[in-house]
Write an enzyme that holds these catalytic residues in place. Structure first.
Site, short mmCIF file in Angstrom:
data_model
loop_
_atom_site.label_atom_id
_atom_site.label_comp_id
_atom_site.label_asym_id
_atom_site.label_seq_id
_atom_site.Cartn_x
_atom_site.Cartn_y
_atom_site.Cartn_z
N ARG A 1 11.24 -0.87 11.00
CA ARG A 1 10.14 -0.59 11.93
C ARG A 1 10.14 -1.61 13.06
O ARG A 1 10.38 -2.79 12.82
CB ARG A 1 8.80 -0.65 11.18
CG ARG A 1 8.46 0.62 10.46
CD ARG A 1 7.30 0.47 9.50
NE ARG A 1 6.13 -0.23 10.03
CZ ARG A 1 4.97 -0.32 9.38
NH1 ARG A 1 4.83 0.26 8.20
NH2 ARG A 1 3.96 -0.96 9.90
N LYS B 1 0.83 -1.21 0.00
CA LYS B 1 0.00 0.00 0.00
C LYS B 1 0.87 1.26 0.00
O LYS B 1 0.66 2.17 -0.79
CB LYS B 1 -0.91 0.04 1.24
CG LYS B 1 -1.86 -1.14 1.36
CD LYS B 1 -2.73 -1.01 2.61
CE LYS B 1 -1.99 -1.06 3.93
NZ LYS B 1 -1.36 -2.36 4.22
N ARG C 1 -1.17 -8.60 13.61
CA ARG C 1 -1.66 -7.62 12.65
C ARG C 1 -2.43 -8.31 11.53
O ARG C 1 -3.46 -7.82 11.09
CB ARG C 1 -0.49 -6.83 12.04
CG ARG C 1 -0.03 -5.66 12.89
CD ARG C 1 1.45 -5.35 12.67
NE ARG C 1 1.72 -4.77 11.37
CZ ARG C 1 2.92 -4.75 10.81
NH1 ARG C 1 3.94 -5.30 11.44
NH2 ARG C 1 3.11 -4.19 9.65
N ARG D 1 11.87 -5.20 4.90
CA ARG D 1 11.50 -3.80 4.68
C ARG D 1 12.41 -2.83 5.43
O ARG D 1 12.77 -3.06 6.58
CB ARG D 1 10.05 -3.58 5.11
CG ARG D 1 9.65 -2.11 5.05
CD ARG D 1 8.18 -1.88 5.08
NE ARG D 1 7.55 -2.41 6.27
CZ ARG D 1 6.24 -2.43 6.45
NH1 ARG D 1 5.44 -1.99 5.49
NH2 ARG D 1 5.73 -2.93 7.55
N ARG E 1 -10.04 1.08 8.39
CA ARG E 1 -9.63 -0.28 8.72
C ARG E 1 -10.72 -1.10 9.36
O ARG E 1 -10.54 -2.28 9.63
CB ARG E 1 -8.45 -0.21 9.68
CG ARG E 1 -7.13 -0.52 9.03
CD ARG E 1 -6.08 -0.36 10.11
NE ARG E 1 -4.90 -1.11 9.92
CZ ARG E 1 -3.83 -0.67 9.28
NH1 ARG E 1 -3.83 0.49 8.68
NH2 ARG E 1 -2.75 -1.40 9.24
P1 AP5 Z 1 4.83 -1.58 1.98
O1 AP5 Z 1 4.46 -0.70 0.82
O2 AP5 Z 1 5.59 -0.97 3.09
O3 AP5 Z 1 3.52 -2.34 2.55
P2 AP5 Z 1 2.21 -1.79 3.26
O4 AP5 Z 1 1.04 -2.41 2.56
O5 AP5 Z 1 2.24 -0.29 3.34
O6 AP5 Z 1 2.31 -2.49 4.68
P3 AP5 Z 1 2.31 -1.90 6.16
O7 AP5 Z 1 3.04 -2.86 7.03
O8 AP5 Z 1 2.75 -0.48 6.18
O9 AP5 Z 1 0.82 -1.99 6.50
P4 AP5 Z 1 0.21 -2.04 7.91
O10 AP5 Z 1 -1.19 -1.88 7.56
O11 AP5 Z 1 0.52 -3.21 8.72
O12 AP5 Z 1 0.97 -0.86 8.71
P5 AP5 Z 1 0.56 0.64 8.96
O13 AP5 Z 1 1.77 1.46 8.93
O14 AP5 Z 1 -0.56 1.04 8.07
O15 AP5 Z 1 5.63 -2.84 1.37
C1 AP5 Z 1 6.18 -3.83 2.22
C2 AP5 Z 1 7.56 -4.28 1.69
O16 AP5 Z 1 7.42 -4.99 0.46
C3 AP5 Z 1 8.52 -3.14 1.41
O17 AP5 Z 1 9.79 -3.51 1.82
C4 AP5 Z 1 8.45 -2.95 -0.13
O18 AP5 Z 1 9.65 -2.45 -0.66
C5 AP5 Z 1 8.16 -4.38 -0.60
N1 AP5 Z 1 7.31 -4.41 -1.80
C6 AP5 Z 1 6.21 -3.64 -2.06
N2 AP5 Z 1 5.66 -3.98 -3.26
C7 AP5 Z 1 6.41 -5.01 -3.74
C8 AP5 Z 1 6.34 -5.82 -4.95
N3 AP5 Z 1 5.38 -5.63 -5.88
N4 AP5 Z 1 7.27 -6.79 -5.11
C9 AP5 Z 1 8.24 -6.99 -4.18
N5 AP5 Z 1 8.36 -6.27 -3.02
C10 AP5 Z 1 7.46 -5.29 -2.81
O19 AP5 Z 1 0.01 0.56 10.44
C11 AP5 Z 1 0.85 0.34 11.55
C12 AP5 Z 1 0.03 0.35 12.84
O20 AP5 Z 1 -0.57 1.66 13.03
C13 AP5 Z 1 -1.15 -0.61 12.90
O21 AP5 Z 1 -0.75 -1.90 13.29
C14 AP5 Z 1 -2.04 0.10 13.93
O22 AP5 Z 1 -1.58 -0.12 15.24
C15 AP5 Z 1 -1.87 1.55 13.59
N6 AP5 Z 1 -2.88 2.02 12.61
C16 AP5 Z 1 -2.64 2.37 11.31
N7 AP5 Z 1 -3.78 2.74 10.70
C17 AP5 Z 1 -4.78 2.62 11.61
C18 AP5 Z 1 -6.17 2.82 11.57
N8 AP5 Z 1 -6.82 3.24 10.44
N9 AP5 Z 1 -6.89 2.58 12.71
C19 AP5 Z 1 -6.29 2.19 13.83
N10 AP5 Z 1 -4.96 1.95 13.94
C20 AP5 Z 1 -4.20 2.16 12.84
MG MG Z 2 2.49 1.15 4.92
#
Ligand code: AP5
Ligand code: MG
Ligand code: ZN
Length: 226
Positions: free
Chosen positions: A167, A20, A179, A134, A95
Site C-alpha cells: 500500500r 483488524k 495516521r 505488509r 473512526r
Molecule cells: P492488518 O490486518 O492489515 O492491520 P489493520 O489493523 O487492518 O491496519 P490498517 O493499516 O489497514 O488500518 P488503517 O486503519 O490504518 O487503514 P485503513 O485501510 O482502515 O495487519 C497489519 C500487518 O500485520 C499485516 O502485514 C499482517 O499480516 C500482520 N499481522 C496481523 N496480525 C498479526 C499478528 N498477530 N502477529 C504478527 N503479524 C500480524 O484506512 C486507510 C485510510 O482510509 C485511512 O487512513 C483514511 O484515510 C481512510 N479511511 C478508512 N476508514 C475511514 C473512516 N471510517 N473514515 C474516514 N476515513 C477513513
Molecule cells: Mg486494514
C-alpha cells in the site's frame, strides 16, 4: 457457520497495523457475515477511478480521514446489500464520534444495533514492524506479512492467486505517524464510548494471529450469552 444466526454487528478497533483486517477475514468465515472495511472500499474506488475514489485519494495519501458524510453514505450503501442482512464485521469504521452516532442511527432504522466492540491492543514499535512488511492482494484485499504471515508463493495471494502489492500509505513513514496521531485523537474517544455502554472487549494483539482470533471469537460468543 455453526455460530448461530443471531444478527451481529461486530466492530473492530485498533491502530493501523493492529490486525483488524487480518482478524476480520477470519471472523467473516467463522460467523458467515461480510467484512465491511472502509479503507478497502476506498481503495477499491481508487483503483476503479470512481468519483468517490478521486475524492478519497488526497485524504488517504495524507493519512487523514475522508469527510464523514462521504464515509457514512458509503457504509450505509454497503450495509444495505443482500449479503449484509444478517450483520457485518466493521473494520475501520466508526473512526470518530460523529461516525459512531451515524452508525447507531443507521442500525436503529433497520431494527439493529452494535452487538460487540473489540479493541485489538498493540504497541507502537510492533505496529511499525508490521506495516513496513505488509503486503495486500490487489484482487481480494487479503493481507500478508513478508515475515510474520508470508504467502506460500512470494508475491501471489494464497486465496485467489492475485498479485500482492505494498500500500502507498505503508511506504511513507510520515503518513504512518500521521495516521497513528489521528487514531489516538479521534478513535480513542469512540472506543471509550463503547466501553461505557458495556460492549467493549480489549484483546492482546501481540500474540499469534490464531490466538488473537480465538480470543475474539470467545469474546463474541460470551457476550451473546449475556
Ligand atoms: P492488518 O490486518 O492489515 O492491520 P489493520 O489493523 O487492518 O491496519 P490498517 O493499516 O489497514 O488500518 P488503517 O486503519 O490504518 O487503514 P485503513 O485501510 O482502515 O495487519 C497489519 C500487518 O500485520 C499485516 O502485514 C499482517 O499480516 C500482520 N499481522 C496481523 N496480525 C498479526 C499478528 N498477530 N502477529 C504478527 N503479524 C500480524 O484506512 C486507510 C485510510 O482510509 C485511512 O487512513 C483514511 O484515510 C481512510 N479511511 C478508512 N476508514 C475511514 C473512516 N471510517 N473514515 C474516514 N476515513 C477513513
Ligand atoms: Mg486494514
Ligand atoms: Zn487474493
Amino acid at each position: 457457520m455453526g455460530a448461530g444466526n443471531k444478527r451481529r454487528y461486530i466492530l473492530l478497533f485498533g491502530a493501523q497495523g493492529s490486525g483488524k483486517g487480518t482478524q476480520a477475514r477470519l471472523l467473516q468465515d467463522y460467523f458467515d457475515i461480510p467484512q465491511v472495511a472502509t479503507g478497502d472500499l476506498f481503495r477499491y474506488n481508487l483503483k476503479n477511478q470512481t468519483e468517490l475514489g478521486k475524492l478519497a485519494k488526497s485524504y488517504m495519501e495524507r493519512g487523514e480521514l475522508v469527510p464523514d458524510e462521504v464515509t457514512n453514505a458509503m457504509v450505509r450503501e454497503r450495509l444495505s446489500q443482500p449479503d449484509a442482512q444478517e450483520g457485518a464485521i466493521l473494520d475501520g469504521y466508526p473512526r470518530n464520534l460523529a461516525q459512531a452516532q451515524a452508525l447507531d442511527e443507521m442500525l436503529a432504522e433497520w431494527g439493529g444495533e452494535v452487538t460487540q466492540a473489540i479493541y485489538i491492543e498493540v504497541s507502537e514499535e510492533e505496529l511499525l514492524r508490521r506495516l513496513t512488511g505488509r503486503r495486500v492482494c490487489r484482487e481480494c484485499q487479503a493481507t500478508y506479512h513478508v515475515v510474520f504471515n508470508p504467502p506460500k508463493q512470494e508475491g501471489v495471494c494464497d486465496r485467489c492467486g492475485g498479485e500482492l502489492y505494498q500500500r502507498d500509505d505503508d511506504k511513507d513513514e510520515a503518513a504512518i505517524r500521521r495516521r497513528l496521531e489521528i487514531y489516538m485523537k479521534e478513535t480513542l474517544p469512540v472506543i471509550e464510548y463503547y466501553r461505557q455502554r458495556g460492549l467493549l472487549t480489549t484483546v492482546n494483539g501481540e500474540q499469534s494471529i490464531g490466538d488473537v482470533n480465538r480470543e475474539i471469537v470467545a469474546a463474541v460468543l460470551n457476550s451473546d450469552e449475556q
